[in-house]
Design an enzyme around this catalytic site. Structure first.
Site, PDB file in Angstrom:
ATOM      1  CE  LYS A  47      56.306  98.541  38.122  1.00  0.00           C
ATOM      2  NZ  LYS A  47      57.570  98.842  38.907  1.00  0.00           N
ATOM      3  CE1 TYR A  70      60.905  98.280  34.638  1.00  0.00           C
ATOM      4  CE2 TYR A  70      59.703  96.113  34.379  1.00  0.00           C
ATOM      5  CZ  TYR A  70      59.560  97.567  34.687  1.00  0.00           C
ATOM      6  OH  TYR A  70      58.631  98.266  35.357  1.00  0.00           O
ATOM      7  CG  ASN A 125      57.320 100.606  42.332  1.00  0.00           C
ATOM      8  OD1 ASN A 125      56.813  99.634  41.263  1.00  0.00           O
ATOM      9  ND2 ASN A 125      58.438 101.072  42.128  1.00  0.00           N
ATOM     10  CG  HIS A 154      56.871 101.082  33.936  1.00  0.00           C
ATOM     11  ND1 HIS A 154      58.194 101.014  34.238  1.00  0.00           N
ATOM     12  CD2 HIS A 154      56.602 101.684  32.703  1.00  0.00           C
ATOM     13  CE1 HIS A 154      58.693 101.771  33.197  1.00  0.00           C
ATOM     14  NE2 HIS A 154      57.770 101.824  32.181  1.00  0.00           N
ATOM     15  CD  GLU A 213      59.135 102.499  28.974  1.00  0.00           C
ATOM     16  OE1 GLU A 213      60.416 102.390  29.657  1.00  0.00           O
ATOM     17  OE2 GLU A 213      58.303 103.249  29.506  1.00  0.00           O
TER      18      GLU A 213
HETATM   19  P1  DAT Z   1      60.805 103.895  38.231  1.00  0.00           P
HETATM   20  O1  DAT Z   1      59.781 102.487  38.255  1.00  0.00           O
HETATM   21  O2  DAT Z   1      60.427 104.684  39.205  1.00  0.00           O
HETATM   22  O3  DAT Z   1      61.000 104.427  36.896  1.00  0.00           O
HETATM   23  P2  DAT Z   1      63.531 102.858  38.221  1.00  0.00           P
HETATM   24  O4  DAT Z   1      63.315 102.899  36.719  1.00  0.00           O
HETATM   25  O5  DAT Z   1      64.548 103.231  38.863  1.00  0.00           O
HETATM   26  O6  DAT Z   1      62.091 103.321  38.974  1.00  0.00           O
HETATM   27  O7  DAT Z   1      63.255 101.272  38.476  1.00  0.00           O
HETATM   28  C1  DAT Z   1      62.520 100.311  37.780  1.00  0.00           C
HETATM   29  C2  DAT Z   1      61.802  99.333  38.650  1.00  0.00           C
HETATM   30  O8  DAT Z   1      62.868  98.492  39.014  1.00  0.00           O
HETATM   31  C3  DAT Z   1      61.081 100.068  39.926  1.00  0.00           C
HETATM   32  O9  DAT Z   1      59.835 100.311  39.704  1.00  0.00           O
HETATM   33  C4  DAT Z   1      61.246  98.920  40.943  1.00  0.00           C
HETATM   34  C5  DAT Z   1      62.423  98.256  40.795  1.00  0.00           C
HETATM   35  N1  DAT Z   1      63.568  98.586  41.586  1.00  0.00           N
HETATM   36  C6  DAT Z   1      64.273  99.868  41.303  1.00  0.00           C
HETATM   37  N2  DAT Z   1      65.108  99.919  42.414  1.00  0.00           N
HETATM   38  C7  DAT Z   1      65.172  98.833  43.306  1.00  0.00           C
HETATM   39  C8  DAT Z   1      65.648  98.474  44.189  1.00  0.00           C
HETATM   40  N3  DAT Z   1      66.523  99.112  45.063  1.00  0.00           N
HETATM   41  N4  DAT Z   1      65.223  97.338  44.802  1.00  0.00           N
HETATM   42  C9  DAT Z   1      64.221  96.406  44.432  1.00  0.00           C
HETATM   43  N5  DAT Z   1      63.665  96.939  43.162  1.00  0.00           N
HETATM   44  C10 DAT Z   1      64.048  97.957  42.551  1.00  0.00           C
HETATM   45 MG    MG Z   2      62.091 103.974  35.195  1.00  0.00          MG
END
Ligand code: DAT
Ligand code: MG
Length: 140
Positions: free
Chosen positions: A11, A51, A114, A117, A128
């Site tokens: 990212k 997304y 973070n 992805h 994807e």
């Molecule tokens: P992952 O990337 O571990 O699969 P996810 O699919 O639940 O997690 O969410 C996609 C992305 O969205 C994640 O990497 C960062 C962002 N995200 C998720 N939860 C969040 C939150 N509570 N606040 C801000 N960004 C968030």
């Molecule tokens: Mg995810």
């Protein structure tokens, strides 16, 4: 176990800090092979499409802003059990909950920024991968 392919992305928060090599090294040391890779500065529209599953979530706007804020490296990883293996090496979404040695524990700044992805299941991996790559760009 079977050889699988998964989709991975480094990212903007990580490319900005010059962590591309360190992240790829961690993935390779875990037994994953990069079989396709390119650097992409995605548009807001591309980030929204990628997304789309999160479009009703309260953090969607912030997520799209952050993913379109700089270059990403999109890649296809291949290896035994690649989908679960990549998720394991990435660590938990929230870096404060990520295990020692994982990419997010080492490098993530926050739950939103973070660093990586990774696809979460075979169906999303296939979707994807095809969002960013044609078959001819994947060299296994
Ligand atoms: P992952 O990337 O571990 O699969 P996810 O699919 O639940 O997690 O969410 C996609 C992305 O969205 C994640 O990497 C960062 C962002 N995200 C998720 N939860 C969040 C939150 N509570 N606040 C801000 N960004 C968030
Ligand atoms: Mg995810």
């Amino acid at each position: 176990m079977a050889v699988e392919r998964t989709f991975s992305m480094i990212k903007p928060d990580a490319t900005r800090r010059n962590l591309t090599g360190a992240i790829i090294k961690t993935l390779e040391e875990a037994g994953l092979t990069v079989v396709a890779s390119k650097r992409v500065w995605m548009s807001r529209r591309e980030a929204e499409g990628f997304y789309a599953v999160h479009k009703e979530r309260p953090f969607f706007g912030e997520l799209v802003d952050s993913m379109s804020s700089g270059p990403t490296v999109v890649q296809v990883l291949q290896g035994e059990n690649a989908i679960a293996k990549n998720r394991e090496v990435m660590g938990a979404t929230n870096p404060t909950e990520a295990a020692e040695g994982t990419i997010r524990k080492q490098f993530a700044l926050s739950i939103g920024e973070n660093s990586v992805h990774g696809s979460d299941a075979p169906e999303t991996a296939a979707q994807e991968i095809s969002y960013w790559f044609s078959e001819t760009e994947i060299v296994g």
